[in-house]
Design a protein around this motif. Structure first.
Motif, PDB file in Angstrom:
ATOM      1  N   LEU A  64       0.805  -1.220   0.000  1.00 48.96           N
ATOM      2  CA  LEU A  64       0.000   0.000   0.000  1.00 48.96           C
ATOM      3  C   LEU A  64       0.840   1.273   0.000  1.00 48.96           C
ATOM      4  N   ARG A  65       2.178   1.131   0.177  1.00 50.85           N
ATOM      5  CA  ARG A  65       3.050   2.302   0.209  1.00 50.85           C
ATOM      6  C   ARG A  65       3.473   2.730  -1.195  1.00 50.85           C
ATOM      7  N   GLU A  66       3.633   4.039  -1.343  1.00 55.95           N
ATOM      8  CA  GLU A  66       4.062   4.599  -2.629  1.00 55.95           C
ATOM      9  C   GLU A  66       5.557   4.388  -2.856  1.00 55.95           C
ATOM     10  N   GLY A  67       6.337   4.420  -1.776  1.00 52.74           N
ATOM     11  CA  GLY A  67       7.776   4.202  -1.893  1.00 52.74           C
ATOM     12  C   GLY A  67       8.592   5.459  -2.020  1.00 52.74           C
ATOM     13  N   SER A  68       7.956   6.605  -1.837  1.00 52.67           N
ATOM     14  CA  SER A  68       8.701   7.865  -1.861  1.00 52.67           C
ATOM     15  C   SER A  68       8.030   8.867  -0.938  1.00 52.67           C
ATOM     16  N   ASP A  69       8.857   9.652  -0.258  1.00 48.70           N
ATOM     17  CA  ASP A  69       8.383  10.722   0.631  1.00 48.70           C
ATOM     18  C   ASP A  69       7.411  10.240   1.707  1.00 48.70           C
ATOM     19  N   GLY A  70       7.478   8.951   2.062  1.00 50.38           N
ATOM     20  CA  GLY A  70       6.675   8.431   3.154  1.00 50.38           C
ATOM     21  C   GLY A  70       5.194   8.312   2.879  1.00 50.38           C
ATOM     22  N   ARG A  71       4.802   8.323   1.634  1.00 49.42           N
ATOM     23  CA  ARG A  71       3.397   8.401   1.271  1.00 49.42           C
ATOM     24  C   ARG A  71       2.756   7.027   1.064  1.00 49.42           C
ATOM     25  N   LEU A  72       1.424   7.001   1.194  1.00 50.68           N
ATOM     26  CA  LEU A  72       0.627   5.858   0.781  1.00 50.68           C
ATOM     27  C   LEU A  72       0.214   6.042  -0.670  1.00 50.68           C
ATOM     28  N   LYS A  73       0.003   4.929  -1.374  1.00 53.41           N
ATOM     29  CA  LYS A  73      -0.433   4.988  -2.773  1.00 53.41           C
ATOM     30  C   LYS A  73      -1.803   5.663  -2.891  1.00 53.41           C
ATOM     31  N   ILE A  74      -1.953   6.426  -3.941  1.00 54.10           N
ATOM     32  CA  ILE A  74      -3.218   7.127  -4.184  1.00 54.10           C
ATOM     33  C   ILE A  74      -3.501   7.150  -5.674  1.00 54.10           C
ATOM     34  N   ARG A  75      -4.673   7.613  -6.027  1.00 56.91           N
ATOM     35  CA  ARG A  75      -4.983   8.063  -7.382  1.00 56.91           C
ATOM     36  C   ARG A  75      -5.683   9.410  -7.233  1.00 56.91           C
TER      37      ARG A  75
END
Length: 445
Positions: free
Chosen positions: A72-83
């Motif tokens: 569920l993590r985006e992998g950059s800047d500590g973010r969660l995946k989104i759209r």
């Protein structure tokens, strides 16, 4: 010997129209479900087990285990995946071209969401279809299903709305931390933002949710003192806590939207398309304005009959003790008659007498609902006592509130400043929607 199951169900089910609560909104009902689903987690294949982490950890958006969190993590800047849709953040979609998106599910490796791994994806889809009138066979439902931390995500539009709000709040916090600590890597930013977000939900639960249940008593979340108490220990969710939280009598027959349109139970379950069409602001405002059902007997909607039946069988399978035994265990006097139990309510007294031969035989879950209430009380004495006990020992033993952990070094300077704001549910919602002045957020009506 237990009384006939159908007779007991007759004590629970709504006879005609819903009896409304005196002071709770439908938003309170929905928040209770969303909040407790994160730790009241009976194993879907083995009723003797639990899948709970036993802590308040926002697993609704972070997942129950590390592989789920990574998925569920985006992998950059500590973010969660989104759209991004219409300029707002939403969770990514779980399905792609009619099939589970492989970024969240890979049956050849131990990655992805825990409820889809280990060959259980077909079982999970079957369970969702059984609960939702085959939602996953309908593209307008399936193709709007969000990827999130728990298998129950999307069970109602309000559940999805809370997930969206706290996902956005995580990314908001992560952005502030990354700006305040430019040398930190993705992992440190993510974990710190998660801790801040969890710390905030602890405040919300005490300062909004528990305070609403208690009424005028001025609860405040405190840190430090619990460590010296004899009940300070690693938390474990008990069977009884799971059973007492079956507040199905609060559920309305329909969700009344602001435009005068009423949405029935089947249409607001597993239907994120409806959420996106109506909008989070309108949905939360509508739920804040509508009265929930009154806690008690004879008020469970018909579509929750199987859930009530399941809870009753589960309690009997484990030999849960009668209601009066729990009164005594929590330092309260056992009731000596049906009239004493019901507070003199003749209808409830007569109904209980028709099912149970003695007041000491009244089952735990039935007694909680049948007990009389004082004027202005949201819930009867016993359930209020047990909720307060379990909630406070659950919250105050959370590791984040321990003296040596609850410091700026844990949460970062930016995170510590956020925590000191003592955010309410209303504040968190308003700072994560496009039209904050257009949303009403209230657990009370």
């Amino acid at each position: 010997m237990y009384p006939d199951t159908n007779k007991v169900l007759g004590l629970l089910m709504r006879k005609d129209r819903m009896e409304p609560s005196e002071r709770s909104s439908v938003l309170f009902c929905y928040f209770a479900q969303w909040f407790t689903d994160s730790f009241l987690r009976k194993h879907p294949l083995d009723p003797r087990r639990t899948t709970s982490n036993h802590e308040i950890d926002l697993c609704q958006i972070y997942g129950l285990d590390e592989p789920s969190t990574w998925a569920l993590r985006e992998g950059s800047d500590g973010r969660l995946k989104i759209r991004i849709m219409n300029g707002e953040e939403y969770p990514p979609l779980l399905y792609k071209d009619g099939n589970l998106d492989t970024q969240f599910f890979d049956d050849k490796a131990e990655v992805g969401l825990s409820f889809l791994r280990a060959g259980r994806a077909p079982l999970w889809e079957k369970a969702v279809n059984e609960q939702s009138d085959n939602a996953l066979t309908k593209p307008d439902r399936r193709d709007y299903f969000y990827a999130s931390g728990l298998d129950r995500a999307g069970s109602t539009v309000a559940y999805s709305a809370f997930n969206i709000i706290f996902l956005r709040e995580h990314n908001r916090i992560a952005k502030l931390i990354s700006e305040g600590e430019p040398s930190w890597d993705d992992d440190r930013i993510f974990e710190t933002a998660r801790l801040v977000n969890i710390r905030q939900i602890l405040s919300v639960v005490v300062n909004d949710y528990i305070r609403h249940i208690a009424g005028v008593f001025p609860f405040e979340l405190e840190t430090g003192f619990a460590e010296s108490q004899p009940w300070y220990r690693t938390n474990r969710i008990s069977i009884e806590f799971n059973l007492l939280y079956r507040w199905h009598s609060l559920i309305p027959e329909e969700l009344e939207l602001e435009d005068g349109c009423n949405i029935n139970f089947k249409d607001y379950r597993f239907n994120n398309k409806l959420l996106e069409e109506v909008g989070i602001e309108s949905l939360i405002s509508a739920a804040s304005a509508q009265k929930a059902g009154c806690y008690g007997l004879f008020n469970t909607p018909s579509f929750m009959k199987e859930a009530e039946l399941g809870g009753l069988k589960w309690a009997r399978m484990f030999g849960v003790q009668p209601f009066n035994r729990y009164r005594e265990r929590f330092g309260l006097d056992a009731y000596y008659s049906f009239d004493a139990l019901t507070g003199g309510n003749r209808d409830v007294t007569n109904a209980l007498k028709a099912v149970y031969s003695d007041v000491n035989d009244v089952e735990f879950t039935i007694g909680l609902l049948a007990e009389g209430r004082g004027e202005g009380e949201l819930m009867p004495e016993t359930v209020t006592r047990m909720v307060a006990y379990d909630a406070f020992t659950h919250i105050l033993t959370n590791p984040l509130l321990a003296s040596e952990i609850h410091t700026p070094a844990t949460f970062s300077k930016v995170g510590w400043d956020i925590i000191q704001e003592s955010a309410t549910l209303e504040q968190i919602v308003k700072r994560n929607v496009q039209r904050p002045n257009a949303v009403t957020v209230s657990l009370a009506v």
